[in-house]
Enzyme design. Structure first.
Site, PDB file in Angstrom:
ATOM      1  N   GLN A 144       0.634  -1.077   0.185  1.00  0.00           N
ATOM      2  CA  GLN A 144       0.201  -0.239  -0.299  1.00  0.00           C
ATOM      3  C   GLN A 144       0.537   0.883  -0.251  1.00  0.00           C
ATOM      4  O   GLN A 144       0.416   2.022  -0.451  1.00  0.00           O
ATOM      5  CB  GLN A 144      -1.098  -0.200   1.364  1.00  0.00           C
ATOM      6  CG  GLN A 144      -1.610  -1.173   1.120  1.00  0.00           C
ATOM      7  CD  GLN A 144      -2.785  -0.804  -0.035  1.00  0.00           C
ATOM      8  OE1 GLN A 144      -3.421   0.610  -0.592  1.00  0.00           O
ATOM      9  NE2 GLN A 144      -3.801  -1.125  -0.158  1.00  0.00           N
ATOM     10  N   ALA A 165       2.106  -5.231  -8.266  1.00  0.00           N
ATOM     11  CA  ALA A 165       1.650  -4.106  -9.487  1.00  0.00           C
ATOM     12  C   ALA A 165       0.577  -3.308  -9.615  1.00  0.00           C
ATOM     13  O   ALA A 165       0.370  -2.137  -9.938  1.00  0.00           O
ATOM     14  CB  ALA A 165       2.110  -4.603 -10.798  1.00  0.00           C
ATOM     15  N   THR A 202       8.079 -19.570 -16.492  1.00  0.00           N
ATOM     16  CA  THR A 202       8.545 -18.831 -17.753  1.00  0.00           C
ATOM     17  C   THR A 202       8.224 -17.037 -17.221  1.00  0.00           C
ATOM     18  O   THR A 202       6.622 -17.212 -16.809  1.00  0.00           O
ATOM     19  CB  THR A 202       8.059 -19.050 -18.527  1.00  0.00           C
ATOM     20  OG1 THR A 202       8.693 -20.041 -19.274  1.00  0.00           O
ATOM     21  CG2 THR A 202       8.383 -17.813 -19.650  1.00  0.00           C
ATOM     22  N   CYS A 291      -9.624  -8.348  -0.712  1.00  0.00           N
ATOM     23  CA  CYS A 291      -9.427  -9.845  -0.866  1.00  0.00           C
ATOM     24  C   CYS A 291     -10.647 -10.510   0.419  1.00  0.00           C
ATOM     25  O   CYS A 291     -10.280 -11.782   0.055  1.00  0.00           O
ATOM     26  CB  CYS A 291      -7.570  -9.783  -0.297  1.00  0.00           C
ATOM     27  SG  CYS A 291      -6.703  -9.075  -1.559  1.00  0.00           S
TER      28      CYS A 291
END
Length: 349
Positions: A144, A165, A202, A291
């Site tokens: 945050q 991000a 990857t 969340c």
């Protein structure tokens, strides 16, 4: 959606134009960063350039940035092989890997007797209350605060930090673990040895490119005083609500807070009801951490601070962003105060 005001920036932020442009450009890079041919080397160069951009925004070394799929994954990585304590005000991602046995004060501050065995957030997503991070801290959730308040990871003196991000204008689905130089933690995801052997799989090159561009832009905003302006808007909103919000409690008002966050409780008026009423009025806000959406319960953060369940269940969070205007906050104040007046009238009748 036209005519709406987005005031839930702590849940997620709109994608920055810089991030969108970087992601579109990365889509034209066909190689795998682990391949040795020219296309692979081009992808590797893009990956490492992005790592350097994120590191610069964090005040860390590029070699100490490990890209992940989220801050939640980064928290799990940081906790592998370690028994960590935390306070009950931490995000669910940290609570899932730590023991919430640390005391929390009524002001929302966590008492940390042994930093080397503790996890402590820089700032709380629901209340905005900020913590003083002690040197030697094992883990900090920087999510945050990153991009909203000034700090440099290398100066904090902590062992590990986690960031995401989409909290600063980047894409969802990419985060990072930041490690103190020389700290060697066991890998959570093992396989091909990507990310310097710390996180196999990857890399999400498109998402990472967007993350890097967003982090760079967020650092510029911070240096240019954008969040000082946001803090002024938050204070305007708080003053407007306080002038007519009888019985409403403004959480963390006397504490150091994130510049954009306002948490308020109106006992008896359910937070989820307020969220729906404001949604219909054209404003996106939250009743807690995104969340935990769908879980109708009193805020764990507020009960940990000593508020009773009725108070905690009435909490809402308004979190502003770089695009928020004074018109947004004043219109929200009018809409919320009108809804509060209707609620009090019904409760009295």
């Amino acid at each position: 959606m036209s005519g709406r005001s987005y005031l839930d920036w702590n849940a997620t932020t709109p994608l920055r134009p810089e991030a969108r442009a970087a992601m579109v450009a990365a889509m034209d890079v066909p190689g795998n960063p682990s391949s040795v041919h020219a296309e692979g080397r081009a992808a590797k160069a893009l990956l490492e350039r992005a790592r350097a951009q994120v590191a610069a925004a964090l005040g860390a070394s590029a070699a100490d940035i490990v890209f992940t799929g989220s801050a939640t994954e980064a928290a799990a990585m940081a906790a592998v092989g370690r028994a960590l304590s935390c306070g009950a005000v931490e995000h669910d991602a940290v609570l899932a890997v730590c023991n919430p046995d640390l005391a929390v004060t009524p002001a929302g501050r966590v008492i940390v007797p042994d930093p080397g065995q503790a996890a402590l957030q820089l700032a709380n997503s629901e209340t905005g209350v900020m913590q003083d991070l002690p040197p030697g801290l094992a883990l900090s959730d920087l999510t945050q605060g990153f991009g909203k308040v000034a700090f440099a990871f290398d100066w904090l003196g902590i062992e590990a930090g986690i960031v995401s991000a989409h909290k600063l204008g980047g894409p969802k689905g990419v985060g990072a673990l930041v490690l103190r130089r020389g700290l060697d933690l066991p890998a959570l995801i093992r396989g091909g040895g990507q990310e310097m052997g710390r996180r196999a799989g990857t890399e999400n090159l498109i998402g990472i490119a967007g993350f890097a561009a967003a982090a760079e832009a967020a650092a510029r905003d911070l240096a240019d005083g954008v969040w000082d302006r946001v803090a002024e808007l938050r204070n305007i909103l708080e003053k407007a609500l306080a002038s007519a919000a009888d019985g409403t409690i403004f959480v963390g008002k006397e504490a150091a807070r994130l510049p954009n966050t306002l948490c308020l409780m109106t006992p008896g008026w359910k937070g989820e009801t307020q969220v729906m009423q404001m949604d219909l009025a054209g404003f996106a806000i939250s009743a807690g951490s995104a969340c935990s959406s769908g879980k109708v319960r009193a805020s764990r953060v507020l009960t940990a601070m000593g508020h009773d369940a009725d108070h905690a269940a009435s909490a809402i969070r308004v979190s502003l962003g770089a695009d928020t205007t004074e018109d947004d906050v004043l219109r929200f104040a009018d809409a919320w105060l009108a809804a509060a007046k209707r609620y009090r009238s019904r409760a009295a009748g």
